[in-house]
Scaffold this motif. Structure first.
Motif, PDB file in Angstrom:
ATOM      1  N   MET A   1       0.840  -1.180   0.000  1.00  0.00           N
ATOM      2  CA  MET A   1       0.000   0.000   0.000  1.00  0.00           C
ATOM      3  C   MET A   1       0.885   1.243   0.000  1.00  0.00           C
ATOM      4  O   MET A   1       1.843   1.329   0.762  1.00  0.00           O
ATOM      5  CB  MET A   1      -0.900  -0.013   1.232  1.00  0.00           C
ATOM      6  N   ALA A   2       0.546   2.200  -0.834  1.00  0.00           N
ATOM      7  CA  ALA A   2       1.309   3.446  -0.907  1.00  0.00           C
ATOM      8  C   ALA A   2       1.014   4.297   0.324  1.00  0.00           C
ATOM      9  O   ALA A   2      -0.106   4.309   0.841  1.00  0.00           O
ATOM     10  CB  ALA A   2       0.946   4.203  -2.175  1.00  0.00           C
ATOM     11  N   ALA A   3       2.039   4.997   0.765  1.00  0.00           N
ATOM     12  CA  ALA A   3       1.868   5.885   1.911  1.00  0.00           C
ATOM     13  C   ALA A   3       0.976   7.056   1.527  1.00  0.00           C
ATOM     14  O   ALA A   3       1.051   7.560   0.405  1.00  0.00           O
ATOM     15  CB  ALA A   3       3.230   6.397   2.372  1.00  0.00           C
ATOM     16  N   PRO A   4       0.122   7.500   2.449  1.00  0.00           N
ATOM     17  CA  PRO A   4      -0.630   8.721   2.177  1.00  0.00           C
ATOM     18  C   PRO A   4       0.332   9.907   2.162  1.00  0.00           C
ATOM     19  O   PRO A   4       1.484   9.794   2.595  1.00  0.00           O
ATOM     20  CB  PRO A   4      -1.601   8.802   3.358  1.00  0.00           C
ATOM     21  N   THR A   5      -0.118  11.027   1.670  1.00  0.00           N
ATOM     22  CA  THR A   5       0.719  12.228   1.693  1.00  0.00           C
ATOM     23  C   THR A   5       0.791  12.730   3.132  1.00  0.00           C
ATOM     24  O   THR A   5      -0.229  13.097   3.719  1.00  0.00           O
ATOM     25  CB  THR A   5       0.151  13.319   0.779  1.00  0.00           C
ATOM     26  N   ILE A   6       2.007  12.693   3.669  1.00  0.00           N
ATOM     27  CA  ILE A   6       2.253  13.126   5.049  1.00  0.00           C
ATOM     28  C   ILE A   6       3.254  14.262   5.001  1.00  0.00           C
ATOM     29  O   ILE A   6       4.318  14.149   4.391  1.00  0.00           O
ATOM     30  CB  ILE A   6       2.790  11.968   5.904  1.00  0.00           C
ATOM     31  N   HIS A   7       2.916  15.374   5.634  1.00  0.00           N
ATOM     32  CA  HIS A   7       3.780  16.545   5.661  1.00  0.00           C
ATOM     33  C   HIS A   7       4.573  16.549   6.972  1.00  0.00           C
ATOM     34  O   HIS A   7       3.995  16.783   8.029  1.00  0.00           O
ATOM     35  CB  HIS A   7       2.947  17.823   5.537  1.00  0.00           C
ATOM     36  N   ASP A  63      -5.933  17.669   9.650  1.00  0.00           N
ATOM     37  CA  ASP A  63      -6.772  18.855   9.591  1.00  0.00           C
ATOM     38  C   ASP A  63      -8.139  18.493   9.009  1.00  0.00           C
ATOM     39  O   ASP A  63      -8.344  17.411   8.448  1.00  0.00           O
ATOM     40  CB  ASP A  63      -6.087  19.940   8.757  1.00  0.00           C
ATOM     41  N   ARG A  64      -9.061  19.414   9.083  1.00  0.00           N
ATOM     42  CA  ARG A  64     -10.430  19.157   8.632  1.00  0.00           C
ATOM     43  C   ARG A  64     -10.509  18.906   7.126  1.00  0.00           C
ATOM     44  O   ARG A  64     -11.420  18.245   6.648  1.00  0.00           O
ATOM     45  CB  ARG A  64     -11.332  20.319   9.060  1.00  0.00           C
ATOM     46  N   ASP A  65      -9.523  19.399   6.375  1.00  0.00           N
ATOM     47  CA  ASP A  65      -9.516  19.179   4.924  1.00  0.00           C
ATOM     48  C   ASP A  65      -8.783  17.905   4.526  1.00  0.00           C
ATOM     49  O   ASP A  65      -8.634  17.607   3.348  1.00  0.00           O
ATOM     50  CB  ASP A  65      -8.913  20.378   4.193  1.00  0.00           C
ATOM     51  N   GLY A  66      -8.295  17.143   5.516  1.00  0.00           N
ATOM     52  CA  GLY A  66      -7.610  15.881   5.252  1.00  0.00           C
ATOM     53  C   GLY A  66      -6.096  15.975   5.205  1.00  0.00           C
ATOM     54  O   GLY A  66      -5.418  14.960   5.048  1.00  0.00           O
ATOM     55  N   GLN A 127      -4.659   2.471   7.555  1.00  0.00           N
ATOM     56  CA  GLN A 127      -4.390   1.321   6.688  1.00  0.00           C
ATOM     57  C   GLN A 127      -2.898   1.221   6.380  1.00  0.00           C
ATOM     58  O   GLN A 127      -2.314   0.135   6.404  1.00  0.00           O
ATOM     59  CB  GLN A 127      -5.210   1.430   5.403  1.00  0.00           C
ATOM     60  N   TRP A 128      -2.280   2.341   6.102  1.00  0.00           N
ATOM     61  CA  TRP A 128      -0.845   2.354   5.798  1.00  0.00           C
ATOM     62  C   TRP A 128      -0.018   2.003   7.036  1.00  0.00           C
ATOM     63  O   TRP A 128       0.925   1.207   6.959  1.00  0.00           O
ATOM     64  CB  TRP A 128      -0.440   3.715   5.241  1.00  0.00           C
ATOM     65  N   LEU A 129      -0.385   2.566   8.193  1.00  0.00           N
ATOM     66  CA  LEU A 129       0.359   2.260   9.425  1.00  0.00           C
ATOM     67  C   LEU A 129       0.299   0.772   9.738  1.00  0.00           C
ATOM     68  O   LEU A 129       1.289   0.187  10.191  1.00  0.00           O
ATOM     69  CB  LEU A 129      -0.190   3.072  10.597  1.00  0.00           C
ATOM     70  N   LYS A 130      -0.837   0.151   9.489  1.00  0.00           N
ATOM     71  CA  LYS A 130      -0.957  -1.287   9.755  1.00  0.00           C
ATOM     72  C   LYS A 130       0.021  -2.083   8.894  1.00  0.00           C
ATOM     73  O   LYS A 130       0.567  -3.097   9.341  1.00  0.00           O
ATOM     74  CB  LYS A 130      -2.408  -1.745   9.507  1.00  0.00           C
TER      75      LYS A 130
END
Length: 194
Positions: A1-7, A63-66, A127-130
């Motif tokens: 699974m690809a990582a989500p965009t994390i800043h 944040d509220r916008d994801g 999902q990615w952390l799992k």
């Protein structure tokens, strides 16, 4: 699974937090900031509260916008829930909660909903952390693990929950249906089942 965009946005004291093996992480704790916005949450996270030069913060903030920001690396122990820090990750969702009257008995409703974009981002992150933390098994709300009642700020004769997050607006059924984690029962002292 690809990582989500994390800043990445490490706290100034992140390198002072104790280290741990990511293999020790078996629980993720869902919080809400109980603050009006991400900038205010950042300000609170940067506050030094302990002699070590560190403060209270989660690992990830959504944040509220994801938008997902990472304040603390997973291999560092953040101060986000009493008694569970060494084994858990803290994920903070920006939500007003009871702000600014956290402990006032007349202001205990937590009626701000969580936007779909925020919950979608949380699900993707979980999902990615799992997939990256094989020991991750459990999910809990802060309110499940810290069940202390304290005197209300408006009337010390009334007791109110110290922590209520993520609160009644959090969509537990939606999140649990989408992620391979089991919810811990409300059990502040017993620890997760073995």
């Amino acid at each position: 699974m690809a990582a989500p965009t994390i800043h990445p946005h490490p706290l100034p004291y992140a390198d002072r937090l104790e280290t741990r093996s990511p293999a020790a992480i078996d629980t993720v704790v869902i919080h809400c900031t109980e603050l009006p916005d991400l900038a205010t949450a950042r300000d609170y996270g940067e506050r030094v509260m302990y002699p070590s030069g560190t403060g209270n913060s989660g690992h990830y903030y959504i944040d509220r916008d994801g938008r997902i920001e990472q304040y603390v690396p997973v291999e560092r122990i953040a101060h986000h829930v009493r008694g569970w820090n060494a084994r858990s990750l803290g994920i903070e969702l920006v939500n007003r909660g009871r702000y600014p009257h956290w402990l006032d008995s007349r202001h205990q409703a937590m009626d701000t909903p969580y936007p779909d974009a925020q919950i979608d981002a949380l699900i993707g992150l979980l999902q990615w952390l799992k997939t990256t933390l094989p020991g991750l098994t459990w999910i809990a709300g802060h309110e499940d693990l810290d069940r202390e009642a304290v005197p209300a700020s408006n009337d010390p004769a009334i007791l109110v929950p110290r922590k209520r997050d993520p609160g009644p607006q959090f969509p537990w059924s939606r999140v649990l249906a989408a992620v391979p984690l089991a919810r811990l029962p409300a059990m502040a002292d017993a620890g997760p089942p073995v």
